[in-house]
Design an enzyme around this catalytic site. Structure first.
Site, PDB file in Angstrom:
ATOM      1  N   ASP A 117      24.486  24.173 -25.619  1.00 37.61           N
ATOM      2  CA  ASP A 117      23.860  25.040 -24.618  1.00 37.61           C
ATOM      3  C   ASP A 117      24.908  25.859 -23.845  1.00 37.61           C
ATOM      4  O   ASP A 117      25.739  25.299 -23.118  1.00 37.61           O
ATOM      5  CB  ASP A 117      23.075  24.118 -23.664  1.00 37.61           C
ATOM      6  CG  ASP A 117      22.267  24.876 -22.647  1.00 37.61           C
ATOM      7  OD1 ASP A 117      22.261  26.117 -22.683  1.00 37.61           O
ATOM      8  OD2 ASP A 117      21.628  24.209 -21.809  1.00 37.61           O
ATOM      9  N   GLY A 163      18.666  33.354 -26.687  1.00 37.43           N
ATOM     10  CA  GLY A 163      18.382  34.537 -27.497  1.00 37.43           C
ATOM     11  C   GLY A 163      19.278  35.725 -27.192  1.00 37.43           C
ATOM     12  O   GLY A 163      18.974  36.851 -27.588  1.00 37.43           O
ATOM     13  N   ASP A 184      14.037  29.185 -20.885  1.00 40.47           N
ATOM     14  CA  ASP A 184      13.376  27.869 -20.924  1.00 40.47           C
ATOM     15  C   ASP A 184      11.854  27.958 -20.824  1.00 40.47           C
ATOM     16  O   ASP A 184      11.321  28.670 -19.980  1.00 40.47           O
ATOM     17  CB  ASP A 184      13.861  27.007 -19.759  1.00 40.47           C
ATOM     18  CG  ASP A 184      15.306  26.589 -19.933  1.00 40.47           C
ATOM     19  OD1 ASP A 184      15.993  27.167 -20.800  1.00 40.47           O
ATOM     20  OD2 ASP A 184      15.733  25.693 -19.200  1.00 40.47           O
TER      21      ASP A 184
HETATM   22  C1  GLA Z   1      19.125  24.596 -20.201  1.00 39.91           C
HETATM   23  C2  GLA Z   1      18.365  24.497 -21.510  1.00 39.91           C
HETATM   24  C3  GLA Z   1      17.267  23.451 -21.383  1.00 39.91           C
HETATM   25  C4  GLA Z   1      17.888  22.105 -21.016  1.00 39.91           C
HETATM   26  C5  GLA Z   1      18.724  22.234 -19.742  1.00 39.91           C
HETATM   27  C6  GLA Z   1      19.524  20.981 -19.444  1.00 39.91           C
HETATM   28  O1  GLA Z   1      18.321  25.083 -19.160  1.00 39.91           O
HETATM   29  O2  GLA Z   1      17.821  25.731 -21.867  1.00 39.91           O
HETATM   30  O3  GLA Z   1      16.551  23.346 -22.594  1.00 39.91           O
HETATM   31  O4  GLA Z   1      18.684  21.666 -22.081  1.00 39.91           O
HETATM   32  O5  GLA Z   1      19.630  23.316 -19.839  1.00 39.91           O
HETATM   33  O6  GLA Z   1      20.286  21.058 -18.287  1.00 39.91           O
END
Ligand code: GLA
Length: 378
Positions: A117, A163, A184
């Site tokens: 991430d 994305g 998200d």
């Molecule tokens: C980001 C990701 C989420 C999750 C959080 C965890 O927001 O997009 O899917 O993994 O981090 O902190």
């Protein structure tokens, strides 16, 4: 297919919660439908690395290797989360400058899936001379790929950077197995429908076996109505999206279990042709989605975005078309008659020789599988 802790537990996840969720997945028979990955999202990380630069798990996860062994003994797979940055989104330690250590550690723990991430990498990226170039977005994912692929384990590589910079165009180049296509998801109709109905339709040429668009994890069984959950699950299946559950498996109701264990809808998602469905709006907030399947079949979804139920007459002859962009497949309704199976309600199949009267509830989706009727003379 599997389950991830984030949509359900957020940063409040623990080994006990992961294990009991995995146990519920097994007890409710979900593994038999193909759900296999049990993925720990953010907040497993210890506050500091050890003297060797290895990142250990925090007190909530006293025995990662043991947890992995238990999952594997039960026939499941083990997933984890990290960031190429100094910190993760939840402010835990990321993998920066320790990618090799971390990949090695994942291998030792028996990890089968890494969600990587962007998040805290932003600070470093801002200081880079070539930031905003595509190369600067690719670099951190390329680096982890190198170390991951050096491991003897087959580790699913899941990119999470919302994305940016058209990740679907370069995801395969860094050997990513999936890439998040949006920000998200949350468990509201607005969030799910914005991601699912509006942000994915142009991306269908980029999905292919082993390299999938990821519109984020499922919210079925969280704060969505049964209709909304069915529309959500059906649409994700039409998009050949990863089906990563995000609800509390231990306490789900029967309606939720029925949705996520609909074998025929799952078969549409997992179809071996590996083609993502495409959208044809038909007006009045009704959309049809079409997905070519192996063996000459098609899946069709009729989505009702209205709050009220609608009746829609699906005249097959209006949909004589060819998917020129990806599969080259034609519906050929003028030449072929198909049987039409209702995937949510079952019942006796109908045929495409006459229009189908479809009734769809408010914020819901009907779903069908079409199978060509073979001419007996051939
Ligand atoms: C980001 C990701 C989420 C999750 C959080 C965890 O927001 O997009 O899917 O993994 O981090 O902190």
């Amino acid at each position: 297919m599997g389950w991830n802790s984030w949509n359900c537990w957020g940063l409040d996840v623990s080994a006990e919660k992961v294990k009991s969720s995995a146990q519920a997945l097994l007890d409710k028979g979900l593994a038999d439908y193909g759900y296999a990955y049990i993925n720990i999202d953010d907040s497993w990380e210890a506050p500091e690395r050890d003297a060797n630069g290895d990142l250990l798990a925090n007190d909530k996860f006293p025995d990662m290797k043991g947890l992995g062994e238990w999952l594997h003994d039960e026939g499941l797979k083990f997933g984890i989360y990290s960031s190429p940055g100094v910190t993760t989104c939840g402010n835990y330690l990321g993998s920066i400058d320790h990618e090799e250590n971390d990949a090695r550690m994942y291998n030792e723990w028996g990890i089968d899936y890494l969600k990587y991430d962007w998040c805290g990498y932003q600070q470093k990226w801002m200081t880079e001379k070539d930031n905003y170039t595509r190369a600067s977005f690719i670099r951190p994912y390329m680096l982890m790929e190198k170390y991951l692929r050096e491991q003897p384990r087959d580790i699913f590589y899941s990119l999470c950077q919302y994305g940016w910079e058209e990740v679907w165009k370069w995801g395969p180049m860094v050997d990513a197995n999936s890439w998040r296509t949006t920000g998200d998801i949350t468990d509201t109709w607005e969030s799910m429908s914005d991601i699912g109905f509006r942000q994915q339709e142009d991306l269908y040429p980029y999905a292919a076996p082993g390299h999938w668009n990821d519109p984020d994890m499922l919210e079925v069984g969280n704060d969505l109505t049964v209709n909304q959950g069915r529309a959500h699950f059906g649409l994700w299946a039409m998009m050949a999206a990863p089906l990563i559950l995000g609800n509390d498996l231990r306490s789900m109701d029967k309606e939720t279990l029925d949705i996520i264990s609909n074998r025929e809808v799952i078969a549409v998602d997992q179809d071996s042709l590996g083609v993502q469905g495409f959208k044809i709006p038909v007006g009045q907030n009704v959309e049809t989605w079409w997905k070519p399947l192996s063996g000459g079949d098609w899946a069709v979804l009729v989505l009702n975005i209205n709050k009220e139920p609608v009746s829609y007459e699906l005249n097959w002859q209006m949909f004589n078309m060819t998917d020129d962009e990806v599969s080259g497949r034609s519906t050929d309704f003028d030449k072929i008659t198909y049987t039409v199976r209702d995937l949510w309600n079952g019942g006796k199949p109908t045929k495409t020789d006459k229009p189908l009267k479809v009734k769809v509830g408010g914020e819901d989706a009907a779903m069908y599988r079409l199978t060509p009727i073979k001419d007996k003379k051939h």
